[in-house]
Design an enzyme around this catalytic site. Sequence first.
Site, mmCIF file in Angstrom:
data_model
loop_
_atom_site.group_PDB
_atom_site.id
_atom_site.type_symbol
_atom_site.label_atom_id
_atom_site.label_comp_id
_atom_site.label_asym_id
_atom_site.label_seq_id
_atom_site.Cartn_x
_atom_site.Cartn_y
_atom_site.Cartn_z
ATOM 1 N N VAL A 66 4.136 -16.977 -6.077
ATOM 2 C CA VAL A 66 2.824 -17.153 -5.435
ATOM 3 C C VAL A 66 1.714 -17.524 -6.426
ATOM 4 O O VAL A 66 0.604 -17.837 -6.010
ATOM 5 C CB VAL A 66 2.394 -15.926 -4.596
ATOM 6 C CG1 VAL A 66 3.361 -15.687 -3.442
ATOM 7 C CG2 VAL A 66 2.236 -14.677 -5.460
ATOM 8 N N ALA A 96 1.386 -5.781 -10.922
ATOM 9 C CA ALA A 96 0.483 -5.590 -12.061
ATOM 10 C C ALA A 96 1.366 -5.306 -13.272
ATOM 11 O O ALA A 96 2.414 -4.665 -13.123
ATOM 12 C CB ALA A 96 -0.471 -4.431 -11.807
ATOM 13 N N TYR A 156 -2.620 4.388 -10.187
ATOM 14 C CA TYR A 156 -2.516 3.149 -9.387
ATOM 15 C C TYR A 156 -3.472 2.099 -9.962
ATOM 16 O O TYR A 156 -3.239 0.905 -9.864
ATOM 17 C CB TYR A 156 -2.786 3.435 -7.900
ATOM 18 C CG TYR A 156 -2.277 2.343 -6.981
ATOM 19 C CD1 TYR A 156 -0.921 1.994 -6.954
ATOM 20 C CD2 TYR A 156 -3.150 1.662 -6.132
ATOM 21 C CE1 TYR A 156 -0.452 1.005 -6.100
ATOM 22 C CE2 TYR A 156 -2.682 0.672 -5.276
ATOM 23 C CZ TYR A 156 -1.336 0.352 -5.272
ATOM 24 O OH TYR A 156 -0.877 -0.635 -4.424
ATOM 25 N N LYS A 163 -5.867 -4.131 -4.309
ATOM 26 C CA LYS A 163 -5.674 -3.852 -2.871
ATOM 27 C C LYS A 163 -7.020 -3.822 -2.143
ATOM 28 O O LYS A 163 -7.105 -4.227 -0.978
ATOM 29 C CB LYS A 163 -4.919 -2.539 -2.652
ATOM 30 C CG LYS A 163 -3.446 -2.563 -3.042
ATOM 31 C CD LYS A 163 -2.619 -3.573 -2.262
ATOM 32 C CE LYS A 163 -1.120 -3.381 -2.488
ATOM 33 N NZ LYS A 163 -0.315 -4.501 -1.948
ATOM 34 N N THR A 194 10.940 2.048 -3.004
ATOM 35 C CA THR A 194 11.399 0.657 -3.136
ATOM 36 C C THR A 194 11.480 0.301 -4.615
ATOM 37 O O THR A 194 11.141 1.108 -5.477
ATOM 38 C CB THR A 194 10.400 -0.324 -2.473
ATOM 39 O OG1 THR A 194 9.158 -0.218 -3.160
ATOM 40 C CG2 THR A 194 10.207 -0.015 -0.998
ATOM 41 N N LEU A 195 11.892 -0.950 -4.880
ATOM 42 C CA LEU A 195 11.945 -1.447 -6.255
ATOM 43 C C LEU A 195 10.574 -1.312 -6.937
ATOM 44 O O LEU A 195 10.467 -0.882 -8.080
ATOM 45 C CB LEU A 195 12.392 -2.917 -6.233
ATOM 46 C CG LEU A 195 12.663 -3.596 -7.568
ATOM 47 C CD1 LEU A 195 13.859 -2.954 -8.260
ATOM 48 C CD2 LEU A 195 12.921 -5.084 -7.366
#
Length: 256
Positions: A66, A96, A156, A163, A194-195
């Site tokens: 992307v 990130a 985060y 986000k 998840t991954l």
Amino acid sequence: MSLLAGKTGVVFGVANKRSIAWAIAQSWAKEGAKLAFTYQGERLKENVEELVGTFGADTLLMPCDVTRDEDIANVFKTVGEKFGKLDLLLHSVAFAPKDALEGKFVNTSREAYRIAHDISAYSLVALARGAAPLMTDGGSIVAMSYYGAEKVVPHYNVMGVAKASLEASTRYLAYDLGPQKIRVNCISAGPVQTLAARGISGFGEMFKHYEAHAPLKRSCTTDELGATGVFLASEGAASITGQVIYVDGGYQIMGM
Ligand code: NAD
Ligand code: 0WE
């Protein structure tokens, strides 16, 4: 009942069978949508090929990093040729640099900040712009967000800021594309294994925190994210746009 019969969609963000994108894609397909998929790069090609093959050997699968305008242009050119029109788009992409999620936010480098925003937020704008001309009967664009967009979640860091940008971009896109009957919404998911979640230290603690504090005493399942994805894609959400829908066991309402 096939809620998405006759609809076509393109899915960004499948890496493996645990991916949120895979869960939402399966739910969309179960309701009758015909889907195309993209993968980030050669590293993931084989994995995604194998998964997507379960929808039939002729399923459209294209590479798309992307950050590359030429990849994005190729996706929508190919989707236009194969499908003629497009109804649904799933954005389930974030990144990130790892060190930016480990130290303090105050130490975020210019480069890590740029990369996180390019991949995790700007890409929604670029994909929406590519998709809109194909969404001739209107459409539904769904992006994945997280609570760290609005409140501080330790570590985060720059992803939370990205986000916040993704959610604000959702509102501005909803305004611009509304006259074309294209809706744009976010699903803000609770933590999912998840991954993208693996290798983040203390992720197990997060589930314990949701079990202790969320009204429903848990986070969410990928099946539940799939069901909300179907709702947002369907006529049931015909007047919902620019919103963030929380699928998080109710965690977001809590003040303490
Ligand atoms: P995942 O690792 O399965 O998916 C992330 C995807 O981003 C991968 O498919 C990866 O290939 C893709 N990606 C990264 N850089 C890219 C690039 N340059 N070009 C194209 N694709 C790129 O993990 P996931 O948890 O399913 O994440 C999907 C989305 O859900 C992300 O937006 C994430 O922020 C969001 N989310 C995850 C959780 C969670 O706890 N796992 C919670 C809330 C929201
Ligand atoms: O959006 C995410 C994670 C996205 C993500 C994950 C990674 C890991 C590997 C983005 N970039 C990278 N870069 C890497 O090198 N989530 C919502 C899951 C998540 O990640 C956290 C969380 C939660 C929840 C990181 C710290 C604290 C909480």
